[in-house]
Design a protein around this motif. Sequence first.
Motif, PDB file in Angstrom:
ATOM      1  N   PHE B 558       0.845  -1.197   0.000  1.00  0.00           N
ATOM      2  CA  PHE B 558       0.000   0.000   0.000  1.00  0.00           C
ATOM      3  C   PHE B 558       0.877   1.242   0.000  1.00  0.00           C
ATOM      4  N   THR B 559       0.354   2.281  -0.622  1.00  0.00           N
ATOM      5  CA  THR B 559       1.099   3.539  -0.605  1.00  0.00           C
ATOM      6  C   THR B 559       0.132   4.720  -0.732  1.00  0.00           C
ATOM      7  N   GLY B 560       0.564   5.831  -0.257  1.00  0.00           N
ATOM      8  CA  GLY B 560      -0.258   7.033  -0.415  1.00  0.00           C
ATOM      9  C   GLY B 560       0.094   7.754  -1.700  1.00  0.00           C
ATOM     10  N   ASP B 561       1.353   7.667  -2.102  1.00  0.00           N
ATOM     11  CA  ASP B 561       1.821   8.430  -3.250  1.00  0.00           C
ATOM     12  C   ASP B 561       2.698   7.551  -4.110  1.00  0.00           C
ATOM     13  N   PRO B 562       2.113   6.894  -5.098  1.00  0.00           N
ATOM     14  CA  PRO B 562       2.923   6.026  -5.960  1.00  0.00           C
ATOM     15  C   PRO B 562       3.861   6.862  -6.825  1.00  0.00           C
ATOM     16  N   VAL B 590      10.244  15.821  -1.460  1.00  0.00           N
ATOM     17  CA  VAL B 590       8.912  15.254  -1.658  1.00  0.00           C
ATOM     18  C   VAL B 590       8.662  14.225  -0.566  1.00  0.00           C
ATOM     19  N   LYS B 591       7.582  14.451   0.200  1.00  0.00           N
ATOM     20  CA  LYS B 591       7.252  13.526   1.283  1.00  0.00           C
ATOM     21  C   LYS B 591       6.153  12.586   0.796  1.00  0.00           C
ATOM     22  N   ALA B 592       6.375  11.306   0.972  1.00  0.00           N
ATOM     23  CA  ALA B 592       5.405  10.334   0.486  1.00  0.00           C
ATOM     24  C   ALA B 592       5.137   9.298   1.567  1.00  0.00           C
ATOM     25  N   ILE B 593       4.019   8.612   1.398  1.00  0.00           N
ATOM     26  CA  ILE B 593       3.646   7.595   2.385  1.00  0.00           C
ATOM     27  C   ILE B 593       3.800   6.218   1.744  1.00  0.00           C
ATOM     28  N   ALA B 594       4.455   5.317   2.434  1.00  0.00           N
ATOM     29  CA  ALA B 594       4.642   3.978   1.885  1.00  0.00           C
ATOM     30  C   ALA B 594       4.285   2.937   2.928  1.00  0.00           C
ATOM     31  N   GLY B 595       3.704   1.834   2.479  1.00  0.00           N
ATOM     32  CA  GLY B 595       3.366   0.749   3.384  1.00  0.00           C
ATOM     33  C   GLY B 595       4.486  -0.283   3.399  1.00  0.00           C
ATOM     34  N   TYR B 685      -4.511   6.492   7.227  1.00  0.00           N
ATOM     35  CA  TYR B 685      -5.766   5.918   6.746  1.00  0.00           C
ATOM     36  C   TYR B 685      -6.935   6.840   7.018  1.00  0.00           C
ATOM     37  N   SER B 686      -6.913   7.455   8.174  1.00  0.00           N
ATOM     38  CA  SER B 686      -8.108   8.196   8.585  1.00  0.00           C
ATOM     39  C   SER B 686      -8.272   9.496   7.793  1.00  0.00           C
ATOM     40  N   ARG B 687      -7.163  10.077   7.360  1.00  0.00           N
ATOM     41  CA  ARG B 687      -7.273  11.246   6.497  1.00  0.00           C
ATOM     42  C   ARG B 687      -6.534  10.960   5.205  1.00  0.00           C
ATOM     43  N   PRO B 688      -7.118  10.076   4.416  1.00  0.00           N
ATOM     44  CA  PRO B 688      -6.380   9.666   3.225  1.00  0.00           C
ATOM     45  C   PRO B 688      -6.279  10.817   2.236  1.00  0.00           C
ATOM     46  N   PRO B 689      -5.232  10.812   1.409  1.00  0.00           N
ATOM     47  CA  PRO B 689      -5.113  11.862   0.404  1.00  0.00           C
ATOM     48  C   PRO B 689      -6.264  11.785  -0.599  1.00  0.00           C
ATOM     49  N   GLU B 690      -6.407  12.858  -1.410  1.00  0.00           N
ATOM     50  CA  GLU B 690      -7.534  12.915  -2.341  1.00  0.00           C
ATOM     51  C   GLU B 690      -7.549  11.731  -3.299  1.00  0.00           C
ATOM     52  N   GLY B 691      -6.369  11.234  -3.636  1.00  0.00           N
ATOM     53  CA  GLY B 691      -6.307  10.097  -4.548  1.00  0.00           C
ATOM     54  C   GLY B 691      -6.606   8.776  -3.860  1.00  0.00           C
ATOM     55  N   GLY B 692      -6.933   8.804  -2.558  1.00  0.00           N
ATOM     56  CA  GLY B 692      -7.189   7.574  -1.818  1.00  0.00           C
ATOM     57  C   GLY B 692      -5.884   6.869  -1.499  1.00  0.00           C
ATOM     58  N   VAL B 693      -5.999   5.630  -1.038  1.00  0.00           N
ATOM     59  CA  VAL B 693      -4.824   4.819  -0.778  1.00  0.00           C
ATOM     60  C   VAL B 693      -4.587   3.981  -2.027  1.00  0.00           C
TER      61      VAL B 693
END
Lengths: 117, 872
Positions: B558-562, B590-595, B685-693
């Motif tokens: 899972f990622t927030g920002d592919p 660039v800050k990104a979220i990665a699972g 998860y609770s405030r996911p980015p506009e593009g979703g997860v």
Amino acid sequence: MAKRDVQVFLPLKTNWFHIMLSLTGQEQHGYGIMNEVLARTDWKVRLWPATLYGTLKRLIEEELIVESDERPAAELDDARRRYYRLTKFGRRVLEAESERLEELVGILRSKRRLEAL
Amino acid sequence: MIRFCLGIYRRLARAFPHEFQMVYGADVVQLGEDAIEEIARRHGVFGLIRLVADLAWRVPVEYLSEMRQDLMYALRMLGKSPGIAVAVVLSLGLGIGMPTAGYSFINAILLRDLPGAKEPERLLTTEAPTSYVHFERYRDHRELFSGVTAYVQQVPFNVVVAGRPERIFGHLVSPEYFDVIGVRAMRGQTDGLVVSERFWRERLNSDPDAVGRSLRVNGHAVTIAGVEPRDFLGAQAEVGADLFVPMTMQAELAPELGENALNRSDLKAFEVLMRLAPGVTPKSANAAAETIARQVEGEGFDADRKDKEAHVRLLPGGSLEPMPPEVRATLLGLLGTLMALILGISCTNLANMLLARAAGRRKEIAIRLAVGASRFRLIRQLLTESVLLALGGGAAGFIFAYWLMGAAMTGIQNSVKPLPLNLDLRPDAHVLLFTFLLAAIAGVGFGLAPALAATKTDFAPVLKQGAVTQLRGYRRLGLRNLLMVSQVAGSLMVLIITGFIVLGIPGKQTRVTFDPANLYLMSIDPVRDGYSPKNTPALFEKLRERLRSAPAVESAAFTGDPPGSPFATPTTFTVTASGGEPAKVVKSVVKAIAGANYFATLRVKVAAGREFSTRDEQGASVEEPAIVNETAAKEMFGSGNPIGRRIVHEKESFEVVGVVPDITAHESGAKPSAGVWVPMNERAYSRPPEGGVTLLVRAGEGRDAVSAIRHEMAAIDPNLSLFDVRTMTEQIDELNRLFASAGLVYGGFGAFGLILASVGLAGVTAYSVAQRRKEIGIRMALGARRGQVLRLVMKEGAGLVMAGSILGFLGAWAVGRMLAAASPDMAEVLKGTQPMLLIGAPLLLGVLAMLACYIPARRSTAVDPLTALRQE
């Protein structure tokens, strides 16, 4: 110049028809045309001056009439006035219009006769 | 009475157009005089009125007829030189098209009112989002505002329509929302879930019984209370809202309202729209709102306070794009100036070409003047031609602008992909009128001077010998040369500046350093499907479990920002001091979220340390971990070991646990951007980015992973919606297409500059040589050979081009310095030397100018000298 098609002018505008009719067989100046149309139509059709000359200009542009160089007999001539006459083409257009009108009247008459039966 | 009418009649008769007057004027007057008594006798007053009215009516008729003649004549004249006509129409088309496009933009963004709003000029909005507590205080002040509403914008909802889950954007609204805007429901009422007309039409198939129908929104059944009227897409219309969900509905519908959002004065997530009470000015409302805001934030309003910074700023809320009036004015001024400049250049081109044409037609004009045409008439004739050309240019310009804005819209929509943009930039009737006015101004304004100059001839000498010397303003050789030098200089400046901009924008084509084959991306947003942030990790775990056993799937994360996400925006990190090294601030990271397992799925080898595990997702570590890429490592820690170091972002501290190679690179070799990944945990998860997860899946070779994933998801929960399914290759292509279209825009600028410069230069040069036709004739008559004359003309032309080029270089350098001083981006762009441009541009213009010299010169030498002398 190639022979022009008379049909494009038909049906002839009322003003055009009256002016050209006044010029058959004679040359006329503006005042004369106005008076003749008045007399012929029992004072029903009056060609108002500006309309008259505007129409004359258009008729000249379309080469249906021309300004005449010949002047009438001296005692009748008003030197200040221009005289107009029909061109050959103008005559053909007028004839075509007359035929068209005659045909219409013919149709109307035969229809009346049928109704009367 | 008769005499009075005759007076009017005579006066009116004088108003006929010149030509008609010359031939028939006297006759008309005389006929009137002859007939008036008889008319009065027979028809009375009405007859007299009729007589005058007839004349009054014929005057405009005659004028129109003359204009028709002018038009026919103009068309014939233009038909005789179609080359010039096409060149003028095209260059003017560009010159009018660019301002038209600019105006379309202004019209769409700055001038339009909020669709559907009542009395939009009475609406105000806060510049920045504020808290719900602030909103409640504003709302209580009935003496200031007759209504106030708060809403959260760009809220994604998962809506199940006809069995298919879809992601729809909407507003979370306070109950006053529709009243404040002044919009009524087209069907049903506004108390409850309201949908837009667009949603009703496109998703509900214009169902006449839509009101009362149940809709699954974020996993809950909700009844539709009403449908909004057409065109109304919420209080911020450029990103349209299709659902209007009251904040009073159950909390599950809106995770945005979690964390006690309605009672906190520090959570500034709410847009506020207020309608001014009668008699209150925006200024006094702003002052009052400032006081209220300060009270809420626990400070009594005290004029002596040091903190003079405003807490709240109200903007006009009834326009499509709320913006501070001064920004609006600057924008309008800037665009206006730019538009005027472009139009001015192309109009000068038009004027030059018309001058050249008029010069060639001087004899025709002189004859017409001599046989009694009035000057006014001739000017009108020439103006008719220039206006005709300008209108042709206007039509071309409008088509050009329409096409350009259509392309711009597609470009903008692509850049904000998941948001349904509601921005109509295409020219409307207003713009058409604007274009028409521009064309008319160009035609009259820039046709008038050449027309005046051309007809101000003392025609006798022209008729006698075709004197060149009579065209005013171009009498002296010096002035003519000056014109050409300045045109070369101006053209070169335009070309060099646009060229620098075109070539200087670095190619942003991106490629990835990992293997993108068989990588799929798809988005999910469980919180919108009715899952609470607490339940979401369990769901993800279950999903991961099932995918692991699915044969089509090799690995998943899972990622927030592919990679290649358009949402990646640079931010700033602080490196904590350690081991004698001082703290350091690093920008543009660039800050990104990665699972967990993210880099393994991408097949990116971790260079040092480790990547995130499921433990990091659960927030098991004491210190939040972070992974940096090599560029970030270099920028943050130099050559030191990054593992174990601390970095801080917005008061949150992270410990670097791993280093990965740069995973994206720019084709042009531009520096890769620094990147930091933080783990995907409950908060993400609770405030996911506009593009979703985003679910990142590496599929087995030739396996249909997408349907396998759909199958697994449906097995867990059939209401889970999967959106934005694409392959990694598609994602990268999409990003590159965006950059490519930007490149196209700059390329268009360059082509535009080139055409404008070429047309202007060719026009002036050709004109300048054509002027010398008589001189060439004399030289030829005196025995000069053709080659000699050509050489002479070309030599002089080359001298002028050289002089112009030097001036052009100097001008371009000066303008470049000014631009560089005005913006650092520009400084970056103008830094290079671009030898191709610096040699190519003057060479191109030089060849063009010499060609424009050569052709008319050759034509002049080709004619019999006697003819040239006689006719010029």
